[in-house]
Design a protein around this motif. Structure first.
Motif, PDB file in Angstrom:
ATOM      1  N   GLY A   1       0.810  -1.212   0.000  1.00  0.00           N
ATOM      2  CA  GLY A   1       0.000   0.000   0.000  1.00  0.00           C
ATOM      3  C   GLY A   1       0.842   1.261   0.000  1.00  0.00           C
ATOM      4  O   GLY A   1       2.070   1.219   0.168  1.00  0.00           O
TER       5      GLY A   1
ATOM      6  N   VAL B   1      -0.961  -5.234   1.591  1.00  0.00           N
ATOM      7  CA  VAL B   1      -2.420  -5.224   1.551  1.00  0.00           C
ATOM      8  C   VAL B   1      -2.907  -6.223   0.509  1.00  0.00           C
ATOM      9  O   VAL B   1      -2.162  -6.620  -0.377  1.00  0.00           O
ATOM     10  CB  VAL B   1      -2.992  -3.819   1.251  1.00  0.00           C
TER      11      VAL B   1
ATOM     12  N   SER C   1      -8.979  -1.589   0.531  1.00  0.00           N
ATOM     13  CA  SER C   1      -8.071  -2.727   0.711  1.00  0.00           C
ATOM     14  C   SER C   1      -8.136  -3.200   2.160  1.00  0.00           C
ATOM     15  O   SER C   1      -8.668  -2.516   3.024  1.00  0.00           O
ATOM     16  CB  SER C   1      -6.630  -2.341   0.352  1.00  0.00           C
TER      17      SER C   1
ATOM     18  N   ARG D   1      -5.483  -4.862   5.149  1.00  0.00           N
ATOM     19  CA  ARG D   1      -4.097  -5.194   5.490  1.00  0.00           C
ATOM     20  C   ARG D   1      -3.968  -6.703   5.593  1.00  0.00           C
ATOM     21  O   ARG D   1      -4.842  -7.380   6.133  1.00  0.00           O
ATOM     22  CB  ARG D   1      -3.698  -4.552   6.820  1.00  0.00           C
TER      23      ARG D   1
ATOM     24  N   GLY E   1      -5.412   4.444   0.895  1.00  0.00           N
ATOM     25  CA  GLY E   1      -6.040   3.157   1.179  1.00  0.00           C
ATOM     26  C   GLY E   1      -7.145   3.265   2.215  1.00  0.00           C
ATOM     27  O   GLY E   1      -6.892   3.622   3.362  1.00  0.00           O
TER      28      GLY E   1
ATOM     29  N   ARG F   1      -9.191   1.261   4.502  1.00  0.00           N
ATOM     30  CA  ARG F   1      -8.953  -0.082   5.030  1.00  0.00           C
ATOM     31  C   ARG F   1     -10.176  -0.674   5.703  1.00  0.00           C
ATOM     32  O   ARG F   1     -11.003   0.028   6.265  1.00  0.00           O
ATOM     33  CB  ARG F   1      -7.787  -0.055   6.011  1.00  0.00           C
TER      34      ARG F   1
ATOM     35  N   ARG G   1     -10.284  -8.132   6.924  1.00  0.00           N
ATOM     36  CA  ARG G   1     -10.014  -9.064   5.830  1.00  0.00           C
ATOM     37  C   ARG G   1     -11.306  -9.688   5.305  1.00  0.00           C
ATOM     38  O   ARG G   1     -11.477  -9.856   4.097  1.00  0.00           O
ATOM     39  CB  ARG G   1      -9.021 -10.128   6.277  1.00  0.00           C
TER      40      ARG G   1
END
Length: 188
Positions: free
Chosen positions: A122, A128, A145, A147, A163, A165, A168
């Motif tokens: 990133g 990322v 995105s 991490r 980014g 964030r 996930r």
């Protein structure tokens, strides 16, 4: 005449740094510098629109999809609420989740997903995954995105990063939903 081991190490280090720099350049070159002809136009922020995001929405059931976010299948990103909605077909419940905004924010408006990458480094130097890019602001590529380490810390305010964030699991959902040309609507 034999080279010293420190000279060899220095040479290998220089080559490695050049290779990393080249790969970073290639990754940044894949993001469009400006919208393509026929791409959705960006709108200017409304007078009095917040320059920085506010506190995230309280935990629990998220609020409804913002009314001023258009219609149809789309990703809605509220800078002020620090929240994303994945709005699918009519009659289906949108998925919504909290995000950590970057230090550079996209202007309110309608965009389209312009590029995607499975895994990259990133703009903050962190690994990322599931990167979904949709615009450029202040010379910084803006996209969603997650991490690779699963963390969502606040970005360093001294760095210009793009980014947005998320966890996930939410990154996986957005990756599967937001393919190239998917509409992304940014609201204050």
């Amino acid at each position: 005449m034999a080279r010293s081991s420190s000279g060899i190490v220095a040479g290998l280090t220089a080559v490695a740094l050049a290779a990393v720099g080249f790969l970073a350049y290639q990754a940044s070159a894949t993001a469009p510098a400006k919208p393509a002809a026929g791409a959705p136009q960006q709108q200017q922020p409304a007078a009095g629109a917040p320059a920085q995001p506010t506190a995230p929405q309280a935990p629990g059931k998220p609020g409804p999809v913002p009314e001023n976010s258009g219609t149809g299948t789309r990703v809605v990103y509220s800078v002020g609420q620090k929240r994303v909605w994945l709005v699918g077909a009519a009659g289906t419940e949108p998925r919504s989740f909290a995000v950590m905004p970057s230090t550079v924010h996209p202007k309110p408006g309608s965009y389209a997903v312009s590029s995607r990458s499975g895994a990259v480094t990133g703009s903050d130097g962190v690994a990322v995954e599931h990167v979904v890019r949709f615009t450029l602001s202040e010379g910084v590529v803006i996209g969603f995105s997650a991490r690779a380490d699963g963390q969502m810390p606040a970005p360093d305010p001294a760095k210009k990063t793009g980014g947005i964030r998320m966890s996930r699991a939410d990154g996986d959902a957005l990756w599967n939903f937001a393919t190239i040309n998917t509409k992304v609507v940014v609201v204050p």
